[in-house]
Design an enzyme around this catalytic site. Structure first.
Site, PDB file in Angstrom:
ATOM      1  N   GLY A   1       5.497  15.243 -27.163  1.00 59.54           N
ATOM      2  CA  GLY A   1       5.363  15.053 -28.612  1.00 59.54           C
ATOM      3  C   GLY A   1       4.134  14.252 -28.959  1.00 59.54           C
ATOM      4  O   GLY A   1       3.250  14.058 -28.122  1.00 59.54           O
ATOM      5  N   ASN A   2       4.040  13.823 -30.212  1.00 54.95           N
ATOM      6  CA  ASN A   2       2.905  13.007 -30.630  1.00 54.95           C
ATOM      7  C   ASN A   2       3.386  11.972 -31.649  1.00 54.95           C
ATOM      8  O   ASN A   2       4.548  11.978 -32.044  1.00 54.95           O
ATOM      9  CB  ASN A   2       1.786  13.886 -31.194  1.00 54.95           C
ATOM     10  CG  ASN A   2       2.263  14.700 -32.374  1.00 54.95           C
ATOM     11  OD1 ASN A   2       2.527  14.156 -33.443  1.00 54.95           O
ATOM     12  ND2 ASN A   2       2.407  16.003 -32.179  1.00 54.95           N
ATOM     13  N   ARG A   3       2.496  11.121 -32.082  1.00 51.50           N
ATOM     14  CA  ARG A   3       2.893   9.969 -32.891  1.00 51.50           C
ATOM     15  C   ARG A   3       2.903  10.236 -34.391  1.00 51.50           C
ATOM     16  O   ARG A   3       3.085   9.317 -35.182  1.00 51.50           O
ATOM     17  CB  ARG A   3       1.948   8.791 -32.596  1.00 51.50           C
ATOM     18  CG  ARG A   3       2.116   8.233 -31.197  1.00 51.50           C
ATOM     19  CD  ARG A   3       1.092   7.142 -30.949  1.00 51.50           C
ATOM     20  NE  ARG A   3       1.195   6.062 -31.918  1.00 51.50           N
ATOM     21  CZ  ARG A   3       0.193   5.238 -32.234  1.00 51.50           C
ATOM     22  NH1 ARG A   3      -0.980   5.388 -31.661  1.00 51.50           N
ATOM     23  NH2 ARG A   3       0.366   4.282 -33.105  1.00 51.50           N
ATOM     24  N   SER A   4       2.756  11.485 -34.806  1.00 51.29           N
ATOM     25  CA  SER A   4       2.705  11.747 -36.248  1.00 51.29           C
ATOM     26  C   SER A   4       4.059  11.469 -36.900  1.00 51.29           C
ATOM     27  O   SER A   4       5.091  11.968 -36.463  1.00 51.29           O
ATOM     28  CB  SER A   4       2.312  13.210 -36.484  1.00 51.29           C
ATOM     29  OG  SER A   4       2.381  13.481 -37.866  1.00 51.29           O
TER      30      SER A   4
ATOM     31  N   ALA B   1       0.892  17.708 -37.022  1.00 50.18           N
ATOM     32  CA  ALA B   1       0.217  17.589 -35.734  1.00 50.18           C
ATOM     33  C   ALA B   1       0.924  18.546 -34.778  1.00 50.18           C
ATOM     34  O   ALA B   1       2.090  18.341 -34.427  1.00 50.18           O
ATOM     35  CB  ALA B   1       0.308  16.152 -35.229  1.00 50.18           C
TER      36      ALA B   1
END
Ligand code: C5P
Length: 405
Positions: free
Chosen positions: A201-204, A273
């Site tokens: 995943g990502n931090r968005s 994102a």
């Protein structure tokens, strides 16, 4: 929003059943106030069933809640459809001997009327003077249409169709510079499953995309928000009757949902994102240290969703992408913008919103700083502040570069 639909005694009353349905379908609470005469055309049970609210004509029902003024005070819009010559005269004189009359006097909301009567009655100087007075008081009047009237006559006096009344009503409620614009926004960050418990995943957080959706709706747009893994707290800011939220998880799900939403959209904003890669295989059970080797995950590239949407865009559709960039130590700002322009061309998008990100910037924080690159590669706006302020500036700049929205 709360809409009161007053129905008065004309044959067109039956068409207002459809009007009420349309308004409810658009996400509004509708209370119907018929006059006694209207009930000769369409009965009380129909209005209660269609509006899902109790219906009365009298000021003497529900006195404890001061219904005779409360409905008008709480309304965001009052519609009278059909509005007979008699009702128009009563409105002009301020007569308040039934619930519709008191509601019309008690409300400060916009009022929209759809006149319906015989052509002679419409043309009569009394009616024309009354209509002029109502107009001068700010009452909005839709119609009447010219066409066949009850009894086989024809001429001006026919109530305009329910779809047109609903459209006029919704535009009045929206009131903003994006009224009538259909928007598809993606927000959040995708999660690409590795096994049933793990993902890439990502931090968005989704805040900027949610702010864009909320701002568009507040300015009158109809919005589909495709929300990838956004927390309830953040998503709460997008709760609005004109925002439809479609929750998704992975890039593939987001791509499918955006393709659906884009089909009807005037503007597509890809603020999410999206993972560039996904695990080539998703394990059906939780991977363990003893079993499989977790140290290597083989990846395959995801399709570029926004590039696909841009390639398939309809004439007149505007496609907006985001680029989260970390300025390089040596090249600085100019190098970052050059990279962004290359990205804009590669993806074929009309507008690219660049935001600088880093460990402490962009993601997960409340504030943001962006540059908006217009269709010819020129920076058309720079905005900073809260993500809502930035959202407002982004919509302003979109309207500026695309006045035909
Ligand atoms: O190339 P980059 O990931 O920086 O591009 C960001 C923009 O492209 C964003 O608007 C993002 O939503 C979109 N994107 C996409 N599909 C991908 C990757 C990014 O639509 N697979």
């Amino acid at each position: 929003m709360n809409i009161v639909v007053g129905v008065t005694g004309g044959i067109a009353a039956y068409k207002s059943v459809h009007l009420v349905r349309l308004l409810i379908k658009a996400g509004h609470e509708v209370t119907v106030i018929p006059t006694e005469d209207a009930l000769r055309f369409v009965g009380l049970p129909t209005w209660e069933a269609i509006s899902r609210h109790p219906v009365t004509t009298s000021v003497h029902d529900d006195v404890a809640r001061v219904r005779h003024v409360a409905l008008g005070q709480n309304a965001d819009l009052v519609i009278v459809a059909p509005a007979t010559a008699n009702t128009i005269a009563r409105m002009t004189a301020g007569i308040a001997d039934d619930l519709l009359g008191t509601t019309l006097l008690a409300t400060e909301a916009p009022v929209l009327i759809a006149p319906a009567m015989h052509a002679e009655m419409w043309r009569h100087p009394a009616t024309q003077a009354n209509v002029a007075t109502l107009r001068s008081r700010g009452v909005h009047i839709v119609g009447p249409a010219v066409g066949e009237l009850a009894g086989g006559d024809s001429g001006p006096g026919r109530m305009v169709e329910p779809d047109d009344i609903a459209e006029a009503a919704l535009a009045l409620l929206a009131g903003g510079d994006l009224a009538g614009v259909q928007v598809a926004v993606s927000a959040g960050g995708t999660r690409e499953p590795i096994d049933p418990v793990r993902f890439l995943g990502n931090r968005s957080s989704g805040r900027q995309g949610v702010a864009l959706a909320a701002e568009a709706a507040a300015r009158g747009a109809q919005v589909t928000l495709v929300a990838a893994n956004i927390s309830r707290d953040v998503l709460a800011a997008a709760r609005h009757p004109r925002v439809e939220i479609v929750p998704v998880g992975s890039a593939a799900e987001l791509g499918a949902a955006m393709a659906d939403a884009a089909a009807a959209a005037d503007v597509v904003v890809m603020a999410a994102a999206v993972a560039d890669y996904r695990p080539i295989e998703v394990a059906s059970h939780k991977l363990t240290k003893e079993g499989e080797r977790l140290s290597t995950i083989e990846l395959v590239e995801n399709p570029d969703i926004v590039a696909g949407l841009a390639a398939a865009r309809r004439a007149g559709q505007t496609i907006v992408a985001f680029a989260a960039e970390t300025p390089s130590a040596d090249g600085g700002e100019e190098e970052m913008l050059a990279r962004a322009r290359r990205k804009q061309r590669r993806k074929g998008v009309d507008v690219l919103v660049v935001n600088e990100v880093g460990w402490e910037r962009g993601f997960e924080v409340a504030d943001n700083e962006v540059r908006v690159i217009g269709p010819d590669g020129v920076v058309v706006a720079t905005a900073s502040g809260s993500k809502s302020q930035v959202a407002a500036e982004i919509w302003n700049s979109l309207l500026a570069v695309r006045p035909l929205l």
